[in-house]
Design a protein around this motif. Structure first.
Motif, mmCIF file in Angstrom:
data_model
loop_
_atom_site.group_PDB
_atom_site.id
_atom_site.type_symbol
_atom_site.label_atom_id
_atom_site.label_comp_id
_atom_site.label_asym_id
_atom_site.label_seq_id
_atom_site.Cartn_x
_atom_site.Cartn_y
_atom_site.Cartn_z
ATOM 1 N N SER A 198 0.855 -1.177 0.000
ATOM 2 C CA SER A 198 0.000 0.000 0.000
ATOM 3 C C SER A 198 0.892 1.227 0.000
ATOM 4 C CB SER A 198 -0.929 0.013 1.220
ATOM 5 O OG SER A 198 -0.196 0.138 2.422
ATOM 6 N N GLY A 199 0.516 2.242 -0.781
ATOM 7 C CA GLY A 199 1.280 3.486 -0.834
ATOM 8 C C GLY A 199 2.733 3.282 -1.169
ATOM 9 N N THR A 200 3.616 3.907 -0.370
ATOM 10 C CA THR A 200 5.051 3.783 -0.612
ATOM 11 C C THR A 200 5.615 2.460 -0.111
ATOM 12 O OG1 THR A 200 5.404 5.098 1.401
ATOM 13 C CG2 THR A 200 5.559 6.249 -0.712
ATOM 14 N N GLY A 201 4.746 1.537 0.335
ATOM 15 C CA GLY A 201 5.170 0.155 0.525
ATOM 16 C C GLY A 201 5.667 -0.438 -0.785
ATOM 17 N N PHE A 202 5.414 0.283 -1.868
ATOM 18 C CA PHE A 202 5.959 -0.092 -3.176
ATOM 19 C C PHE A 202 7.486 -0.145 -3.163
ATOM 20 C CE2 PHE A 202 7.579 1.876 -7.224
ATOM 21 C CZ PHE A 202 7.439 0.764 -8.040
ATOM 22 N N ALA A 203 8.135 0.716 -2.346
ATOM 23 C CA ALA A 203 9.593 0.860 -2.407
ATOM 24 C C ALA A 203 10.350 -0.450 -2.161
ATOM 25 C CB ALA A 203 10.051 1.944 -1.432
ATOM 26 N N PRO A 204 10.143 -1.143 -1.025
ATOM 27 C CA PRO A 204 10.886 -2.381 -0.824
ATOM 28 C C PRO A 204 10.473 -3.496 -1.778
ATOM 29 C CG PRO A 204 9.268 -2.107 0.920
ATOM 30 C CD PRO A 204 9.292 -0.815 0.139
ATOM 31 N N VAL A 205 9.200 -3.485 -2.204
ATOM 32 C CA VAL A 205 8.762 -4.474 -3.194
ATOM 33 C C VAL A 205 9.523 -4.258 -4.493
ATOM 34 C CG1 VAL A 205 6.815 -5.238 -4.600
ATOM 35 C CG2 VAL A 205 6.511 -4.846 -2.146
ATOM 36 N N LYS A 206 9.689 -2.994 -4.882
ATOM 37 C CA LYS A 206 10.480 -2.668 -6.082
ATOM 38 C C LYS A 206 11.890 -3.249 -5.972
ATOM 39 C CE LYS A 206 12.517 1.356 -8.440
ATOM 40 N NZ LYS A 206 13.919 1.139 -8.010
ATOM 41 N N ALA A 207 12.515 -3.051 -4.806
ATOM 42 C CA ALA A 207 13.870 -3.564 -4.612
ATOM 43 C C ALA A 207 13.917 -5.085 -4.741
ATOM 44 C CB ALA A 207 14.397 -3.136 -3.242
ATOM 45 N N ILE A 208 12.953 -5.757 -4.127
ATOM 46 C CA ILE A 208 12.945 -7.223 -4.147
ATOM 47 C C ILE A 208 12.681 -7.745 -5.555
ATOM 48 C CG2 ILE A 208 11.727 -9.281 -3.332
ATOM 49 C CD1 ILE A 208 11.305 -7.837 -0.669
ATOM 50 N N ILE A 209 11.725 -7.146 -6.261
ATOM 51 C CA ILE A 209 11.418 -7.607 -7.621
ATOM 52 C C ILE A 209 12.618 -7.388 -8.539
ATOM 53 C CG2 ILE A 209 10.029 -7.097 -9.673
ATOM 54 C CD1 ILE A 209 7.631 -6.729 -7.846
ATOM 55 N N GLU A 210 13.265 -6.223 -8.443
ATOM 56 C CA GLU A 210 14.419 -5.972 -9.302
ATOM 57 C C GLU A 210 15.555 -6.942 -8.997
ATOM 58 O OE1 GLU A 210 15.244 -1.792 -8.845
ATOM 59 O OE2 GLU A 210 13.807 -1.262 -10.426
ATOM 60 N N HIS A 211 15.740 -7.261 -7.714
ATOM 61 C CA HIS A 211 16.755 -8.254 -7.346
ATOM 62 C C HIS A 211 16.381 -9.634 -7.906
ATOM 63 C CE1 HIS A 211 19.624 -10.526 -4.966
ATOM 64 N NE2 HIS A 211 18.636 -11.225 -4.425
ATOM 65 N N CYS B 86 3.724 -5.087 2.583
ATOM 66 C CA CYS B 86 4.422 -3.914 3.086
ATOM 67 C C CYS B 86 3.556 -2.674 2.909
ATOM 68 C CB CYS B 86 5.737 -3.735 2.330
ATOM 69 S SG CYS B 86 6.771 -2.450 3.028
ATOM 70 N N GLY B 87 3.478 -1.875 3.971
ATOM 71 C CA GLY B 87 2.720 -0.639 3.897
ATOM 72 C C GLY B 87 2.055 -0.325 5.216
ATOM 73 N N ALA B 88 0.856 0.247 5.140
ATOM 74 C CA ALA B 88 0.135 0.685 6.332
ATOM 75 C C ALA B 88 -0.161 -0.500 7.247
ATOM 76 C CB ALA B 88 -1.169 1.360 5.920
ATOM 77 N N PRO B 89 -0.035 -0.308 8.567
ATOM 78 C CA PRO B 89 -0.283 -1.406 9.508
ATOM 79 C C PRO B 89 -1.655 -2.053 9.334
ATOM 80 C CG PRO B 89 0.773 0.405 10.650
ATOM 81 C CD PRO B 89 0.467 0.908 9.256
ATOM 82 N N VAL B 90 -2.698 -1.267 9.082
ATOM 83 C CA VAL B 90 -4.043 -1.835 8.955
ATOM 84 C C VAL B 90 -4.111 -2.807 7.782
ATOM 85 C CG1 VAL B 90 -4.905 0.093 7.550
ATOM 86 C CG2 VAL B 90 -6.511 -1.290 8.897
ATOM 87 N N MET B 91 -3.411 -2.507 6.704
ATOM 88 C CA MET B 91 -3.403 -3.406 5.550
ATOM 89 C C MET B 91 -2.623 -4.674 5.857
ATOM 90 S SD MET B 91 -1.454 -4.773 2.903
ATOM 91 C CE MET B 91 -0.050 -3.676 2.643
ATOM 92 N N VAL B 92 -1.434 -4.521 6.424
ATOM 93 C CA VAL B 92 -0.588 -5.682 6.708
ATOM 94 C C VAL B 92 -1.278 -6.625 7.689
ATOM 95 C CG1 VAL B 92 1.610 -6.431 7.674
ATOM 96 C CG2 VAL B 92 1.537 -4.432 6.175
ATOM 97 N N GLN B 93 -1.877 -6.056 8.720
ATOM 98 C CA GLN B 93 -2.552 -6.877 9.727
ATOM 99 C C GLN B 93 -3.770 -7.586 9.148
ATOM 100 O OE1 GLN B 93 -3.216 -3.830 12.619
ATOM 101 N NE2 GLN B 93 -1.126 -3.887 13.425
ATOM 102 N N ALA B 94 -4.551 -6.880 8.327
ATOM 103 C CA ALA B 94 -5.721 -7.502 7.710
ATOM 104 C C ALA B 94 -5.311 -8.607 6.749
ATOM 105 C CB ALA B 94 -6.553 -6.443 6.984
ATOM 106 N N ALA B 95 -4.231 -8.377 5.996
ATOM 107 C CA ALA B 95 -3.757 -9.392 5.063
ATOM 108 C C ALA B 95 -3.345 -10.654 5.806
ATOM 109 C CB ALA B 95 -2.598 -8.843 4.237
ATOM 110 N N HIS B 96 -2.570 -10.494 6.868
ATOM 111 C CA HIS B 96 -2.118 -11.659 7.633
ATOM 112 C C HIS B 96 -3.310 -12.422 8.208
ATOM 113 C CE1 HIS B 96 0.700 -13.385 10.959
ATOM 114 N NE2 HIS B 96 0.433 -14.267 10.013
ATOM 115 N N ARG B 97 -4.221 -11.693 8.813
ATOM 116 C CA ARG B 97 -5.390 -12.318 9.442
ATOM 117 C C ARG B 97 -6.247 -13.059 8.415
ATOM 118 N NH1 ARG B 97 -8.262 -7.792 10.814
ATOM 119 N NH2 ARG B 97 -9.351 -8.010 8.812
ATOM 120 N N ASP B 98 -6.623 -12.375 7.345
ATOM 121 C CA ASP B 98 -7.583 -12.951 6.395
ATOM 122 C C ASP B 98 -6.956 -13.997 5.482
ATOM 123 O OD1 ASP B 98 -9.377 -11.277 7.571
ATOM 124 O OD2 ASP B 98 -9.444 -9.809 5.943
ATOM 125 N N PHE B 99 -5.699 -13.784 5.084
ATOM 126 C CA PHE B 99 -5.049 -14.792 4.239
ATOM 127 C C PHE B 99 -4.877 -16.100 5.014
ATOM 128 C CE2 PHE B 99 -2.589 -11.403 1.565
ATOM 129 C CZ PHE B 99 -3.794 -10.941 1.068
#
Length: 333
Positions: free
Chosen positions: A212-225, A298-311
């Motif tokens: 979510s949002g600038t959580g894009f940054a580390p994902v970008k790094a991982i995908i490029e790697h 990666c991103g806002a806590p509410v998103m990360v927590q909801a993803a972990h719980r629901d997934f």
């Protein structure tokens, strides 16, 4: 011309061009040897040549002595292959093995890529490099002693400059500085690398990235790697934003799509032609079973927590297959 380099005791091999240093060849193929300065001054990359011949390159005599050369030692950031090689070196495979440093840096370039997102590129002193794993973060050290944490958006093989994506937080001391007073060539102090959000290369599960949002940054790094090292996994990238204009660097994502990355943007606060709502709900809609997947969120806590719980509860995601980094407005612990 390319030569085959074999690392002992791991047995890993990689090709290295004659005009590349041994370290450059290893990094280009996802093999992380210890290093720091990358110019022959610090000695961190020193290892042994077990077989073959090298051009030792330019380095400081106090860092590699004549006696050490006679014993087969070389500085892998300077040495270039003249033949196939067998070398002896430790390989970094865990975040805990990378030393955390405090370093000065200069703001080399600034670019506003969205209404409230500024990309900073930071340059370290000429005799320094920051060794890190794709996805880790650094702290910006401020005079008020409260560090501000930002993920590195560049992959380790592309470490000439450190790339940060900074979202403007109204009233935020550092982000207000970035958007109103910071100029190129300003000096900052950083500490890093930090964090355990990085690609688990020994895991063969297909991957779903959720940002979510600038959580894009580390994902970008991982995908490029992952793309650089030829990581052979099915990879999906879901990116949640509030407005369509919050989606930036789409040309780069388009390049990833051509290489097999499946990209799904999700907009929450505007009507548009694509997916809408919450980004983790889009994943739930697309996957009925996540038990065989790994998720990097990666991103806002509410998103990360909801993803972990629901997934986990609704789609069977295994606890040891969920990796996350929550962006908060306080220093990360």
């Amino acid at each position: 011309m390319s030569f085959k380099i074999t690392i002992q005791p791991s047995g890993h091999t990689f090709p290295a061009a004659a005009d590349d240093s041994i370290l450059e060849g290893a990094l280009a193929h996802g093999l992380l040897l210890p290093y720091s300065c990358r110019n022959g001054a610090c000695g961190v990359c020193k290892g042994r040549i077990l077989a073959g011949n090298v051009d030792y390159g330019e380095y400081q005599d106090t860092t590699l002595t004549h006696a050490e050369k006679a014993a087969g030692m070389a500085l892998f950031c300077c040495a270039k292959p003249l033949s196939d090689l067998v070398i002896e070196s430790h390989e970094v495979s865990r975040a805990q093995e990378i030393p955390v440093k405090m370093l000065p840096c200069r703001v080399e370039k600034m670019q506003k890529v969205a209404d409230d997102v500024m990309v900073l590129w930071l340059k370290l002193p000429a005799n320094e490099r920051l060794q890190f794993l794709a996805g880790q973060y650094i702290d910006i050290l401020q005079k008020d002693d409260k560090p501000r944490s930002f993920s590195l958006a560049n992959a380790p093989h592309d470490d000439g400059l450190l790339e940060l994506h900074v979202r403007h937080i109204p009233g935020g001391t550092f982000t207000e500085q970035v958007f109103t007073r910071m100029r190129e060539r300003d000096i900052l102090r950083i500490k890093g690398p930090l964090g355990t959000f990085f690609l688990r290369e020994d895991n063969d599960r297909p991957i779903i990235f959720v940002a979510s949002g600038t959580g894009f940054a580390p994902v970008k790094a991982i995908i490029e790697h992952a793309l650089k090292i030829g990581f052979q996994r099915e990879m999906h990238f879901y990116w949640g934003v509030r407005k369509v204009s919050d989606l930036y660097m789409l040309d780069k994502i388009g390049e990833w799509e051509k290489l097999g990355i499946r990209f799904t943007p999700v907009v929450s606060d505007e009507a548009w032609h694509g997916r809408t709502g919450f980004v983790h709900d889009a994943v739930l809609q697309d996957f009925s079973d996540l038990s065989a997947y790994a998720v990097y969120a990666c991103g806002a806590p509410v998103m990360v927590q909801a993803a972990h719980r629901d997934f986990s509860a609704q789609r069977g995601l295994q606890d040891d297959a969920f990796f996350s980094d929550m962006f908060t407005f306080a220093p990360k612990q």
